[in-house]
Each structure stands twice: as C-alpha cells, then as structure tokens.
Scaffold this active site. Sequence first.
Site, PDB file in Angstrom:
ATOM      1  N   GLY A   1      -9.953  -9.581  -0.881  1.00 55.62           N
ATOM      2  CA  GLY A   1      -8.900 -10.473  -0.297  1.00 55.62           C
ATOM      3  C   GLY A   1      -7.834 -12.114  -1.019  1.00 55.62           C
ATOM      4  O   GLY A   1      -6.604 -11.874  -1.087  1.00 55.62           O
TER       5      GLY A   1
ATOM      6  N   LYS B   1     -19.010 -18.649   1.415  1.00 51.95           N
ATOM      7  CA  LYS B   1     -20.814 -18.480   1.687  1.00 51.95           C
ATOM      8  C   LYS B   1     -21.246 -17.514   0.392  1.00 51.95           C
ATOM      9  O   LYS B   1     -20.984 -15.846   0.113  1.00 51.95           O
ATOM     10  CB  LYS B   1     -20.776 -17.669   2.560  1.00 51.95           C
ATOM     11  CG  LYS B   1     -20.253 -18.762   3.533  1.00 51.95           C
ATOM     12  CD  LYS B   1     -20.399 -17.876   5.005  1.00 51.95           C
ATOM     13  CE  LYS B   1     -20.205 -19.163   6.780  1.00 51.95           C
ATOM     14  NZ  LYS B   1     -20.564 -18.629   7.289  1.00 51.95           N
TER      15      LYS B   1
ATOM     16  N   ARG C   1       0.899  -0.982  -0.430  1.00 47.56           N
ATOM     17  CA  ARG C   1      -0.074   0.295  -0.164  1.00 47.56           C
ATOM     18  C   ARG C   1       0.923   1.124  -0.456  1.00 47.56           C
ATOM     19  O   ARG C   1       0.501   2.355  -0.281  1.00 47.56           O
ATOM     20  CB  ARG C   1      -0.784  -0.355   1.685  1.00 47.56           C
ATOM     21  CG  ARG C   1      -1.999  -1.239   1.502  1.00 47.56           C
ATOM     22  CD  ARG C   1      -2.453  -0.985   2.113  1.00 47.56           C
ATOM     23  NE  ARG C   1      -4.126  -1.569   1.651  1.00 47.56           N
ATOM     24  CZ  ARG C   1      -5.387  -2.387   2.723  1.00 47.56           C
ATOM     25  NH1 ARG C   1      -5.075  -1.736   3.957  1.00 47.56           N
ATOM     26  NH2 ARG C   1      -6.008  -2.674   2.408  1.00 47.56           N
TER      27      ARG C   1
ATOM     28  N   GLY D   1     -13.102  -4.401   1.263  1.00 44.86           N
ATOM     29  CA  GLY D   1     -14.593  -3.689   1.300  1.00 44.86           C
ATOM     30  C   GLY D   1     -15.248  -2.648   0.225  1.00 44.86           C
ATOM     31  O   GLY D   1     -16.203  -3.032   0.164  1.00 44.86           O
TER      32      GLY D   1
END
Length: 397
Positions: free
Chosen positions: A355, A198, A37, A378
């Site tokens: 990720g 999921k 980053r 996110g």
Amino acid sequence: MTAFRTLDDVDPHGKRVLVRVDLNVPVKDGAVTDDTRVKAVAPTIAELADKGGKVLLLAHFGRPKGGRDPSQSLKVVVPALAAALGRPVGFVDDCVGPDVAAAVANMVPGDVILLENTRFHAGEEKNDPALVAELAANGDLYVNDAFSAAHRAHASTEGLARALPAYAGRSMQAELDALGKALGSPQRPVIAIVGGAKVSSKIDLLENLVGRVDVLVIGGGMANTFLAAQGKAVGKSLCEHDLADTARRILAAAEKSGCAIVLPTDAVVAREFKANADNETVSVDAVPADAMILDAGPASVDAVRARIDGAKTLVWNGPLGAFELTPFDAATVAAARHAADRTDAGALLSVAGGGDTVAALNHAGVAERFSYVSTAGGAFLEWLEGKPLPGVEALKA
C-alpha cells in the site's frame, strides 16, 4: 511454461464459469470511489463472456463476520462493474441456494452475474467443504483472478480451485508472471529496496530476501533500527531498540549469503514531524540527540542510484523516508524516478507492491513506468516473505 493453467487452456463457451474477483473497493454515499480493482478484473470477465461463458462472479466485501449485513452488500458495486465492462451485470442477493440456481438456469452465453458477498456465510473463511460443494454446484469451471486474496485459504479462493477445473485469470496471470520474473527466476543482479516504519512487521521479509537478492537497500524508519544496532545514536528517531539483536542477525545472514546491505550514510533530520519543518542534512554518525531522521540524505540517494544502475531486476516494498511530508519525500522520489528511467531504457525489470509503496510511486509520478506494480498488499508481502499462497498453490497444474 507456467506452473498453472490460464484462460489460454480453456474454452468457456456454454459453460458456467465461477470467477473469484477482488471487488473489495472503497465506497462512499452508495458509490464506488476508486474503481482500480474493478478495472483490473474487467479483462478476464469480458474475455470469458465474449467467448460465450456464463460468468458468475464471486467476491468478498468488508468483514461481515460470517453473517448477513446489508451495509456490506456487493450490490453497490454493480454500476461500476457494468461501466467498466460496457455490458449489463445481473445481481443475486446470495452466493448459494435456490435463487442462485434459478438465475443460473436462466443465463445465456455471455451473461454476467455478480453474486452476493461470500463472507455472508461463516463457511467462507473456514473453507468449509459444505459451502465449497454448494458453490461448485453452480459452476463447470473455476477462474481465480484475485491475487490479493490468494494468501487466504477460503472456500472461494482455495476450496473451489480443488473442486472444479481451475484456471488463473488474466490479472492473476500477470501478477504471477511478474513475481516469477522478479524473484522466481530473475535476471541478476537483483536489488531489493525495503523501507517503511518498522522492522518488526518485515522480519520474515528481510530474512527471506537476504538469501535471494544480491543487494538489499534498507530505508525508512526501519533503517534507524539497523543503524542503532551498529552502535550509532539516532536521537529521537523512530527506532525499535529491542530488535537490535534481530537486525544484527539479519546483517550476519546477509554477509554469509553474499548479499550487500545498503544503509543510509547521511540523513535529513528535523525536530518536528511535520511538512516543511526546519531540517538539516547530517552524517548518520552525527545525528543530534534532540532530532529525528525523516529521510535519507543526498549521498545515500546517490549510493542507491548507483546500485540500481548495477542491477537488472528490482523489487521494491516501502518508502525511504516520511514521503507523505515535503521535503522528506526527496529520497523516495529520486530513487523511484531513477528506477523508472532505467526501466524505460530497457535496462531494468522493476516490480513493486504494498500500500505505502503504491502511494509513494504514485506521488513520484512513476507507477505507470515500473514494469509491474502490485496492489495486492498482504498477498504481495507474503509472497516476498517466501510463503506459499494457498490460492495460488491450488491453481498449480
């Protein structure tokens, strides 16, 4: 024409430039252990400093809960930042107040100063106008280069962009350009590969994609929920049986919008969830009751390859199997390498993020060969879900 202003639209010489960056990096024993980053924001910082801007960096670090916490000070990042920039970086142990004002008054064009963790102030996450005004008092311009924080309406991401002339940094610009090409105005056909454990964590994502892509490949544990919703027995596989109605609703929406859904037709099953467990390949119509699906089988991989061959744009989020365990990484690796080959050949624009996805593409050795890999987590997911990102909306001209 982009919908937001970039560094091409501004002359920062002699100006105080507040730059929001993402320096929320892993640290161990007082040193940064992964500077990905840091390196991502270095070009924006260097460009502004080289053009004579007085660069003030704003960032968060950890979750200090709106109070000062020395264990979550950004000071630890200064050496990695200076190394990435090849120039000295100052540090002030607050992001507002008299110490910051004094440091700014002493800056000369080209100086770079990192300010302390914005989240040491409760007003940051509340987007408090008082904190926004205090931050803005030290700047003439605002640059946001932290796409990964763009889904948060915080003082340093959304508030400042509305208080000062606001621009996208180079990393933010690259991200928005890539995402625009992938789903905003893509070359068709568009294929999306969505995997992971999921369905529950990706309902919004799937519902948005079936209306926007031509082919949707569903893999990983979430494919089991769709197979079960179609009446197939999935043995002891990870499966959210309570979401069968949701899965059927998504399948119906896909049919209505003309989006082809691709589910596994064969699977690699095992009795144990561990690397190199005894395994066999079976039809999804014949999964043994005591076994669990851990990867898509070779026929399923061939079908995914063929769909990639027929596409011009690929959006990828989530692995096709338990890629952390050999040999259950085979489907993910094969599909990823095929997508990379098509990208190398100039036949495919490939954009991936999240990720697990980044880890899977690195594992396959192809992350560098995709057109664009987002590390935003996110924010990337919310963008895929079709949600407006406050930090991006605030930059729109």
